[in-house]
Design an enzyme around this catalytic site. Structure first.
Site, PDB file in Angstrom:
ATOM      1  CG  ASP A 364       2.024  -1.373  -2.383  1.00  0.00           C
ATOM      2  OD1 ASP A 364       2.801  -2.286  -2.730  1.00  0.00           O
ATOM      3  OD2 ASP A 364       2.393  -0.220  -2.086  1.00  0.00           O
ATOM      4  CB  ILE A 365       2.741  -1.109   2.976  1.00  0.00           C
ATOM      5  CG1 ILE A 365       2.227  -2.416   3.612  1.00  0.00           C
ATOM      6  CG2 ILE A 365       3.097  -0.100   4.055  1.00  0.00           C
ATOM      7  CD1 ILE A 365       3.244  -3.100   4.526  1.00  0.00           C
ATOM      8  CD  GLU A 407       6.204  -2.470  -0.961  1.00  0.00           C
ATOM      9  OE1 GLU A 407       6.222  -1.488  -1.717  1.00  0.00           O
ATOM     10  OE2 GLU A 407       7.125  -3.317  -0.943  1.00  0.00           O
TER      11      GLU A 407
END
Length: 492
Positions: A364-365, A407
């Site tokens: 995950d960003i 994301e």
């Protein structure tokens, strides 16, 4: 997932029921019912065959509009033909052969000739089976087209099976002038029984049997990859059958005419001789036309099949492209969540069954909302593409990298242990952090967090595997982000 099957409603090439597969893969009910019905049919065929000989149902004269025809009634033909059309040639040929062999021996025919004589009806059945293997047409005879095909095939089949009449007359020393009633009775009786008895039986039985065969394809013989050989043999049989029918009919009529010539006035005998010569000339012209039509029909079939194969190939490629598009994320080119769930479930089942190891990595960003708010959504999309590119660069061919949503990404690592999965996630984290992202406010760097969960046979389903991986990612976020965390098993 269920995929649409183009042309699934179209009839398929006939496929026989495999005895070996029936007793290997069939249920005990299927094995018992098929065996009992076949043995009962065998007994009925032998019994009815003997009855037809005892009561002399061969060459029965029938007067129709001033014309005298001859018909042979042979009930085993109907029983065995139904088996041939529904389950395959061997299912019908064996009881037909044994029934005819029994009545031939009962009638005093020498064993060597009886063995040859008994092959007549199986030979006709072979033509029927060949026709349905060569041409994809329904055996549900409730439609006009299917019925027309069946009637034509029945005629050719009857001609081939009537070869037994020649053996019968030879072994019983029947004069050639008396051969016509026996030969005509055989083929005409076989043809009429096929059309008026077997066809209604097929119209009633086949819809039910077709559903059973479609539900149990593992019990059927594999379909031929290329039907051209079957089509060529079918056209050859049809051509030979028609030519034999015309030749034998004219020859027998010629013999009968010669036998009766003594009692006919000379002028009439001369007129009949001219008519006979004209008929034979017409026959040979007709024979050439039949051969030409058969050759032309075969070339037309090859042309049609080539076009059809190309169409099917193009359709298959189009379906593959559609399937890829349906399972591909348009922004990153990676698999989407649907494919991820399918592949994770499949790998979970495989690992569970074979005792293999595998790992799941969820990425995950970090602070992605802030990237979008400060630099705009196009820059956020660019960050997602950069992460996808790095994932693709580090993944093996057997890995499955997917954009799971927004994301968030998931990478399935088959045959990976804890050390290998951690090395993959950590290398990905460091490489992503080193890639600059251009924006109107200047280049910037972003980080990712990763969670790892190893396959654990104690999970109830693959959902438990995903939940443990998501828990590991949540812990990485909670512990300050920009790190990799491997989650211990959590019962679900």
């Amino acid at each position: 997932m269920r995929h649409s099957q183009p042309f699934a409603e179209l009839p398929q090439m006939a496929r026989a029921v495999s005895v070996r597969r029936l007793f290997r893969d069939g249920s005990w009910r299927e094995q018992l019912s098929m065996s009992a019905l076949w043995l009962l049919s065998l007994a009925a065929s032998i019994g009815l065959g003997l009855i037809s000989v005892i009561f002399k149902w061969s060459g029965l004269p029938v007067h129709l509009g001033g014309l005298e025809l001859y018909i042979t009634v042979y009930p085993p033909l109907v029983i065995c033909l139904v088996w041939t059309l529904t389950c395959g040639w061997w299912w019908g040929a064996i009881p037909a052969y044994l029934a005819t062999l029994t009545l031939a021996l009962y009638g005093g025919m020498p064993l060597s000739w009886a063995l040859l004589f008994s092959a007549a009806n199986p030979l006709g059945f072979a033509v029927m089976g060949l026709g349905y293997r060569a041409i994809a047409i329904s055996r549900n005879l409730s439609s006009v087209s299917a019925m027309l095909f069946y009637v034509q095939l029945s005629f050719v089949s009857a001609i081939f099976s009537s070869s037994g009449a020649l053996v019968w007359c030879y072994t019983n020393r029947i004069d050639s002038t008396a051969l016509l009633p026996i030969w005509q009775g055989w083929w005409l009786g076989a043809f009429l029984q096929s059309v008026f008895l077997c066809a209604p039986a097929m119209a009633l039985l086949w819809p039910h049997l077709e559903r059973w065969q479609q539900a149990r394809p593992q019990l059927l013989v594999d379909a031929a990859a290329d039907p051209r050989g079957s089509v060529l043999r079918l056209l050859g049989c049809v051509t030979i059958g028609v030519l034999i029918y015309g030749f034998v009919t004219l020859q027998l009529a010629d013999n009968l005419l010669h036998a009766q010539a003594a009692g006919i006035p000379a002028a009439l005998a001369r007129a009949l001789e001219v008519a006979r010569d004209t008929t034979w000339a017409f026959y040979w012209v007709f024979a050439l036309i039949v051969v030409f039509i058969a050759a032309f029909g075969y070339h037309m079939f090859i042309h049609w099949q080539t076009l059809t194969n190309q169409l099917v190939t193009d359709l298959r490629h189009a379906n593959q492209r559609l399937y890829m598009l349906a399972g591909t994320d348009s922004l990153t080119g990676l698999h989407n969540r649907r494919v991820a769930d399918e592949r994770i479930a499949a790998e979970w089942q495989r690992s569970q069954r074979l005792g293999l190891q595998a790992a799941l990595v969820m990425i995950d960003i970090d602070h992605f909302k802030q990237i979008n708010d400060r630099h705009g959504h196009p820059v956020g999309d660019e960050a997602i593409r950069i992460l996808a590119s790095e994932i693709r660069a580090l993944s093996r061919e057997i890995d499955c990298a997917c954009r799971y949503g927004g994301e968030e990404f998931v990478i399935l690592l088959p045959q990976a242990d804890a050390e290998g999965a951690y090395a993959f996630a950590e290398r990905l984290r460091t490489q992503v952090a080193a890639v600059p992202v251009a924006s109107e406010h200047g280049a910037f760097h972003f980080t990712v967090s990763a969670g790892i969960a190893l396959f654990d046979a104690a999970d109830i389903s693959h959902d438990g595997w995903i939940e443990r991986c998501d828990s590991a990612l949540y812990r990485a976020k909670r512990n300050g982000r920009n790190q990799v965390v491997s989650e211990a098993h959590v019962a679900v």
